[in-house]
Design a protein around this motif. Structure first.
Motif, mmCIF file in Angstrom:
data_model
loop_
_atom_site.group_PDB
_atom_site.id
_atom_site.type_symbol
_atom_site.label_atom_id
_atom_site.label_comp_id
_atom_site.label_asym_id
_atom_site.label_seq_id
_atom_site.Cartn_x
_atom_site.Cartn_y
_atom_site.Cartn_z
ATOM 1 N N SER A 68 0.829 -1.216 0.000
ATOM 2 C CA SER A 68 0.000 0.000 0.000
ATOM 3 C C SER A 68 0.862 1.265 0.000
ATOM 4 O O SER A 68 0.388 2.336 -0.354
ATOM 5 N N ARG A 69 2.126 1.148 0.391
ATOM 6 C CA ARG A 69 3.016 2.324 0.393
ATOM 7 C C ARG A 69 3.696 2.551 -0.947
ATOM 8 O O ARG A 69 4.377 3.544 -1.141
ATOM 9 N N GLY A 70 3.575 1.575 -1.854
ATOM 10 C CA GLY A 70 4.254 1.703 -3.135
ATOM 11 C C GLY A 70 3.282 2.005 -4.253
ATOM 12 O O GLY A 70 2.119 2.297 -4.015
ATOM 13 N N LEU A 71 3.786 1.946 -5.474
ATOM 14 C CA LEU A 71 2.872 2.101 -6.602
ATOM 15 C C LEU A 71 3.073 0.952 -7.581
ATOM 16 O O LEU A 71 4.110 0.287 -7.586
ATOM 17 N N TRP A 73 2.720 0.103 -11.733
ATOM 18 C CA TRP A 73 2.471 0.670 -13.061
ATOM 19 C C TRP A 73 1.876 -0.421 -13.927
ATOM 20 O O TRP A 73 2.112 -1.606 -13.704
ATOM 21 N N THR A 100 5.177 -4.109 -6.036
ATOM 22 C CA THR A 100 5.049 -2.721 -5.606
ATOM 23 C C THR A 100 6.384 -2.035 -5.803
ATOM 24 O O THR A 100 7.427 -2.699 -5.836
ATOM 25 N N SER A 101 6.368 -0.715 -5.961
ATOM 26 C CA SER A 101 7.594 0.023 -6.218
ATOM 27 C C SER A 101 7.688 1.190 -5.244
ATOM 28 O O SER A 101 6.839 2.093 -5.266
ATOM 29 N N LEU A 102 8.695 1.144 -4.388
ATOM 30 C CA LEU A 102 8.827 2.164 -3.335
ATOM 31 C C LEU A 102 10.270 2.172 -2.846
ATOM 32 O O LEU A 102 11.014 1.218 -3.089
ATOM 33 N N ASP A 187 9.228 13.339 -7.785
ATOM 34 C CA ASP A 187 8.072 13.623 -8.641
ATOM 35 C C ASP A 187 7.804 15.127 -8.680
ATOM 36 O O ASP A 187 8.061 15.826 -7.696
ATOM 37 N N ALA A 194 2.460 6.578 -14.431
ATOM 38 C CA ALA A 194 3.439 5.596 -13.942
ATOM 39 C C ALA A 194 3.650 4.526 -15.010
ATOM 40 O O ALA A 194 2.812 3.646 -15.178
ATOM 41 N N ARG A 216 6.925 5.135 -5.729
ATOM 42 C CA ARG A 216 6.098 6.096 -5.004
ATOM 43 C C ARG A 216 6.970 7.282 -4.569
ATOM 44 O O ARG A 216 7.935 7.088 -3.835
ATOM 45 N N GLY A 217 6.671 8.455 -5.116
ATOM 46 C CA GLY A 217 7.411 9.659 -4.747
ATOM 47 C C GLY A 217 8.454 10.091 -5.770
ATOM 48 O O GLY A 217 9.024 11.172 -5.624
#
Ligand SMILES: Cc1cc2nc3c(=O)[nH]c(=O)nc-3n(C[C@H](O)[C@H](O)[C@H](O)COP(=O)(O)OP(=O)(O)OC[C@H]3O[C@@H](n4cnc5c(N)ncnc54)[C@H](O)[C@@H]3O)c2cc1C
Length: 390
Positions: A68-71, A73, A100-102, A187, A194, A216-217
């Motif tokens: 949930s903290r990442g994104l 694509w 996930t990506s973070l 970002d 993404a 994320r970010g």
């Protein structure tokens, strides 16, 4: 004597301690850094689904929280000299995050919090200096002079592992011939779509390959230098070329940059003759980041190491005991991972004329021949959505 000491509070050491606690084993983590020190840069950003599942197994809910903290694509694009040769959008699976990506620092913070909640003990700012292994256990002496004894030690003290070095275990392999400049960019006020974008021969950076990965970010920008490039100078001038590489961000701001020569190395053994020390993560293997196998495979090591320590209990060393089994199985996995990441590196560097011609031919054929386009895109440099075995 303690049951288990973990050397190193990176993502692998923290996962090992958490996995131990999930099996009812007490664990002490000894870490060189001060507890407030934050490591710079995002380093590992791509967390595979299999890792999220492992994290959920050792700490229920943790995998979901990391996800949930990442994104995520849903589009991959590949360009050749500025011309798009491949684009694909894919659907997310019906249940759970596909990956996930973070930033790695966020994963480490969540792991550390979970460790504290699970009752892991920590000894901060006191690096392990000496290691003595005997039939019945291990004695560690730290920089402060404190001595700690444990039945088993999981060595997760990173690429320059003191534990591995004190045991006289060599790390054999090679380093990439070319250097890579890795830059994290924050970002802009309105985040770009993404997408993972790979450029063969990006015109804005003199025809060098560029991989763009969102997290994320921000964005990870990975530029492959040519032999003879001044990689440090290239990194220092990032503010000049970033606007052309990330045109959607107004005045892209590098928040971290570094130059790497990527390593492909595996420890000759993952344990000592008494099967008391288990090497895990970068203490045991160094991989190029393509395919995102470093931290992901290190977390798999950590979970298996804790399981082996629990299963071995107080039994003496014996051929085929759980720790010996760990050492054989995880070394084989590391060899596989080094081969996979090494193949990616070889594709990127394309040191042979034949490889460069094949890539050029595929780029020419791509508009009419989807297989060539897919090959260019899925040449094994990047994350894949299907289940990864590491
Ligand atoms: C640019 C880049 C991109 C990457 N991208 C990815 C990715 O997308 N996905 C992925 O899976 N991996 C990726 N990786 C790899 C990933 O960052 C590493 O595999 C991961 O950090 C290894 O974790 P570790 O816990 O084994 O070692 P480390 O993270 O190095 O942690 C080791 C810890 O041990 C401590 N320590 C050191 N010496 C001692 C001592 N003597 N006593 C006690 N403590 C000690 C250190 O302070 C540190 O906290 C990437 C790496 C780089 C450089």
């Amino acid at each position: 004597m303690r049951e288990l000491i973990v050397a190193g509070a990176g993502p692998v050491g923290l996962s090992a301690a958490l996995a131990a606690r999930s099996q009812g084993l007490p664990a002490l983590v000894l870490e060189a850094r001060d507890h407030r020190a934050r490591r710079p840069g995002s380093r590992a950003i791509f967390v595979h689904r299999a890792t999220l599942e492992l994290l959920d197994r050792i700490s229920p809910g943790l995998g979901g929280e990391v996800a949930s903290r990442g994104l995520v694509w849903d589009t991959r694009r590949t360009l050749w000299a500025g011309r798009e040769v491949y684009a694909r959008a894919y659907r997310a699976p019906a249940a759970g995050a596909p990956f996930t990506s973070l930033p790695q620092t966020v994963v480490e913070d969540l792991l550390r919090r979970a460790c504290e909640a699970a009752g892991v003990e920590f000894g901060w700012a006191d690096p392990v200096r000496e290691v003595a292994v005997a039939e019945d256990g291990v004695r560690l002496v730290t920089a402060s002079g404190a001595a700690h004894e444990a039945r088993h030690v999981i060595a997760a003290d990173g690429a320059r592992s003191v534990v591995r070095e004190r045991l006289g275990i060599a790390l054999a392999g090679t380093a990439s011939a070319t250097e890579f400049v890795v830059v994290d960019v924050a970002d802009g006020p309105s985040p770009l779509p993404a997408e993972r974008v790979f450029h063969y021969r990006h015109p804005a950076v003199g025809g060098r390959n560029v991989l763009l990965v969102p997290f994320r970010g921000g964005w990870r920008v990975d530029v492959q230098c040519r032999p003879g490039d001044d990689a440090q100078g290239f990194a220092a001038s990032a503010a000049d070329w970033l606007p052309d590489v990330l045109p959607g961000i107004r005045r892209p701001r590098p928040v971290w940059s570094s130059v790497y020569r990527f390593q492909q190395r595996v420890a000759e053994r993952f344990t000592d003759p008494f099967h008391r020390v288990l090497l895990a993560g970068e203490a045991a293997h160094l991989l190029p980041p393509f395919g995102a196998r470093g931290m992901n495979s290190g977390i798999a090591d950590a979970v298996e190491a804790a399981r082996a320590v629990r299963a071995r209990g107080a039994s003496p060393a014996a051929p085929g005991d759980p720790v010996a089994g760990y050492a054989v199985a995880r070394r084989a996995a590391a060899e596989r991972n080094v081969r996979a990441a090494g193949a990616a590196l070889d594709h990127l560097a394309a040191p042979r004329l034949r490889q460069r011609w094949t890539q050029r031919a595929a780029a020419t054929a791509a508009p009419l021949w989807p297989r060539a386009a897919r090959w260019l895109d899925s040449a094994p440099y990047g994350p894949r959505l299907r289940q990864v075995r590491y």
